[in-house]
Design a protein around this motif. Structure first.
Motif, short mmCIF file in Angstrom:
data_model
loop_
_atom_site.label_atom_id
_atom_site.label_comp_id
_atom_site.label_asym_id
_atom_site.label_seq_id
_atom_site.Cartn_x
_atom_site.Cartn_y
_atom_site.Cartn_z
N HIS A 1 0.84 -1.20 0.00
CA HIS A 1 0.00 0.00 0.00
C HIS A 1 0.88 1.25 0.00
O HIS A 1 1.80 1.37 0.81
N HIS A 2 0.59 2.14 -0.89
CA HIS A 2 1.27 3.44 -0.94
C HIS A 2 0.38 4.40 -1.69
O HIS A 2 -0.37 4.01 -2.59
N ARG A 3 0.46 5.68 -1.33
CA ARG A 3 -0.42 6.68 -1.94
C ARG A 3 -0.19 6.82 -3.44
O ARG A 3 -1.05 7.34 -4.15
N ASN A 4 0.97 6.38 -3.94
CA ASN A 4 1.26 6.51 -5.36
C ASN A 4 1.31 5.16 -6.06
O ASN A 4 1.97 5.01 -7.10
N LEU A 5 0.62 4.17 -5.50
CA LEU A 5 0.43 2.87 -6.14
C LEU A 5 -1.06 2.59 -6.19
O LEU A 5 -1.78 2.83 -5.21
N ALA B 1 5.67 13.61 -12.34
CA ALA B 1 6.98 12.95 -12.22
C ALA B 1 7.32 12.66 -10.77
O ALA B 1 7.82 11.57 -10.44
N VAL B 2 7.07 13.61 -9.88
CA VAL B 2 7.37 13.41 -8.45
C VAL B 2 6.50 12.30 -7.87
O VAL B 2 6.98 11.43 -7.13
N ASP B 3 5.21 12.31 -8.19
CA ASP B 3 4.31 11.26 -7.69
C ASP B 3 4.76 9.88 -8.16
O ASP B 3 4.83 8.93 -7.38
N ALA B 4 5.05 9.76 -9.45
CA ALA B 4 5.48 8.47 -10.00
C ALA B 4 6.80 8.02 -9.37
O ALA B 4 6.99 6.84 -9.08
N ALA B 5 7.71 8.97 -9.15
CA ALA B 5 8.98 8.64 -8.51
C ALA B 5 8.77 8.15 -7.09
O ALA B 5 9.45 7.21 -6.63
N LYS C 1 -9.15 11.37 -9.87
CA LYS C 1 -9.94 12.57 -10.14
C LYS C 1 -9.28 13.83 -9.60
O LYS C 1 -9.61 14.95 -10.03
N HIS C 2 -8.35 13.66 -8.64
CA HIS C 2 -7.61 14.81 -8.10
C HIS C 2 -6.30 15.03 -8.86
O HIS C 2 -5.48 15.83 -8.43
N MET C 3 -6.09 14.29 -9.95
CA MET C 3 -4.85 14.33 -10.72
C MET C 3 -3.66 13.83 -9.91
O MET C 3 -2.52 14.18 -10.17
N GLN C 4 -3.94 13.01 -8.91
CA GLN C 4 -2.87 12.34 -8.17
C GLN C 4 -2.42 11.14 -8.98
O GLN C 4 -3.23 10.38 -9.50
N THR C 5 -1.12 10.96 -9.09
CA THR C 5 -0.54 9.93 -9.95
C THR C 5 -0.27 8.65 -9.17
O THR C 5 0.24 8.69 -8.05
N LYS C 6 -0.59 7.50 -9.80
CA LYS C 6 -0.35 6.20 -9.17
C LYS C 6 0.14 5.22 -10.23
O LYS C 6 -0.33 5.22 -11.36
N ILE C 7 1.08 4.37 -9.83
CA ILE C 7 1.62 3.35 -10.72
C ILE C 7 0.74 2.11 -10.67
O ILE C 7 0.36 1.66 -9.60
#
Length: 507
Positions: A245-249, A295-299, A327-333
């Protein structure tokens, strides 16, 4: 070792933390030969609980201390301000309470300390702690130079960058994780309204839009019987995703496993994938700052897979279509569950099943057939070049295809930044910071894996690039509005004002 014992830190901390360098401790850096003392300690996302222990006061040479995204409670200790060499402190994303000690605030005001304290709902930036309805805080600053203002804004940008994610993070933590469960095939049929709406197709098979009983939208990936991934890998992915679990996954809501009927149920990402946003036919062009945020979110997500998971997880097929936006444009892998999680770091080069996509595939893998973390770093570098240039990794030609590196390298040698950055931005970017982003992408893409940095280093560099960009824009606006002054006027801003000024991602 006292810190490790107290917080049950599960890091590779064995042997001499200083030498040899290839066996240095995870998240820990030492000084030079003359002063082999700990100068940096990164314990971000280490599941630490309880108060910040006095053991940290023994790190007399530490310059950077990162305790972000744990479950630390209690006050921010006064003794942290007594560490003579500390110039960067990050305690964001915890449950700290009370006021930030005045001694720390003073070092912050003097430009001697980069202080990150965001996402601590009960931590105050004033002494004594005063609650205000609008979450307003005052920080008096003697702005003797533009540099002093830039230091302050650097920190504010760091706080704002993570604060924008908070709403999305709360949804993930309170709703998505609590729904981890096994579904029957009949429930999957009901969730997808008899597989009515196809929203994509991947290595497993088609992906359908679904809706749970509480109206939560989900994406249902149905494993086809002809899937080249195979049933054995399905079980591995489902088990892996249940504990990662991670905010960017992309989070796993649940799964179905009934004989040949197998499905994975993910959180729904309303804004599609990065590939769609970078298409030349997309009229809603991503701004330069939006690209840096992505880029920062994906990293962040990739760094967690590499260094926050034990054993580490190698994605092996990272590309823009695997980078999704909510929907918030938050990036996740996405689709990292097909990666091979290895028993030990020394075994992380072993690969038994082909993966990767032309254009993003590590040249070292093509030569040796071995994947490792640096293979993902190469893929990330190509994606970063795509964000910068707006071009695809492979450009199809009438005679032969060309790779993005073949196109961009001559421009880099000539220093032609204007023709490197996506022309659709129409010059709306800062040349200096664009060069920094290009340099980061270049560092990720050498042919030899040993020449590439770890994702932790890439993440730090990208965060600095974004923070400097935001700080520069803020000072430019202040100068234009006549608000940049060298007087003793307090710099006053509410979180709400700052978010509306700095964070442009929600549409």
């Amino acid at each position: 070792m006292g810190i490790k014992k107290l917080y049950n830190v599960t890091r590779n901390w064995q042997g001499d933390p200083y030498l040899p360098s290839e066996y240095s401790w995870d998240g820990l850096k030492c000084g030079d030969n003359n002063h082999p003392m700990i100068i940096s300690l990164n314990l971000s996302s280490s599941n630490m609980t309880g108060e910040i222990a006095s053991s940290f006061s023994n790190l007399k040479a530490v310059q950077s201390l990162d305790l972000s995204y744990n479950d630390l409670t209690g006050p921010l200790p006064e003794f942290l301000a007594q560490l003579p060499n500390l110039n960067a402190l990050n305690v964001s994303g915890n449950k700290l309470t009370g006021s930030v000690p005045e001694a720390l605030l003073q070092k912050f005001r003097d430009g001697k300390l980069v202080l990150s304290v965001g996402e601590n709902p009960d931590l105050c930036m004033s002494v004594p702690c005063k609650r205000k309805k609008k979450k307003e805080f005052d920080i008096p600053i003697v702005a003797s130079s533009v540099a002093a203002v830039l230091v302050l804004l650097f920190v504010f940008c760091d706080l704002a960058m993570y604060r924008r994610k908070r709403q999305g993070d709360m949804v993930t933590k309170s709703n998505i994780k609590s729904k981890n469960r096994r579904y029957s095939y009949s429930e999957v049929v009901s969730i997808t309204n008899n597989f009515k709406t196809i929203i994509g197709e991947g290595g497993f098979g088609k992906v359908y839009l679904g809706k749970l009983k509480d109206e939560t939208q989900v994406a249902v990936k149905l494993l086809s019987t002809s899937s080249n991934q195979g049933y054995n890998e399905f079980g591995a992915e489902a088990q892996l995703l249940m504990i990662v679990h991670h905010r960017n996954l992309v989070s796993l809501v649940g799964y179905c496993d009934e004989g040949e009927k197998k499905a994975l149920i993910y959180e729904f990402m309303a804004n599609g994938n990065l590939h769609q946003h970078l298409l030349v036919t997309n009229t809603n062009v991503l701004t330069w700052n939006e690209r840096l945020y992505i880029a920062v979110d994906a990293a962040h997500g990739l760094e967690y897979l590499h260094n926050g998971c034990k054993p580490p997880i190698i994605h092996r097929d990272l590309k823009p279509s695997k980078i999704l936006l909510n929907k918030h444009m938050q990036t996740k892998i996405a689709d990292f569950g097909l990666s091979r999680a290895f028993a030990t770091e020394n075994d992380s080069h072993v690969s038994t099943c082909p993966a990767g996509t032309l254009g993003y595939l590590d040249p070292a893998f093509q030569a040796s057939g071995n994947f490792n973390k640096k293979s993902d770093v190469y893929s990330f570098g190509i994606i970063l070049f795509e964000l910068i240039t707006g071009r695809t990794a492979i450009v199809r030609g009438p005679v032969k295809n060309s790779h993005i590196l073949d196109w961009v390298n001559p421009l880099i040698e000539r220093g032609d930044v204007q023709n490197i950055v996506d022309p659709r931005l129409e010059g709306e970017f800062n040349t200096s910071f664009a060069w920094k982003a290009i340099e980061i992408a270049m560092s990720c893409t050498p042919s030899y894996a040993i020449q590439r940095p770890d994702m932790s280093h890439v993440l730090v560099e990208l965060k600095e690039c974004l923070a400097l960009e935001m700080a520069y824009e803020r000072t430019q606006r202040m100068a234009i509005e006549g608000n940049l002054t060298t007087s003793n006027t307090p710099f006053k801003m509410t979180y709400l004002e700052y978010e509306s000024d700095i964070v442009p991602l929600s549409r």
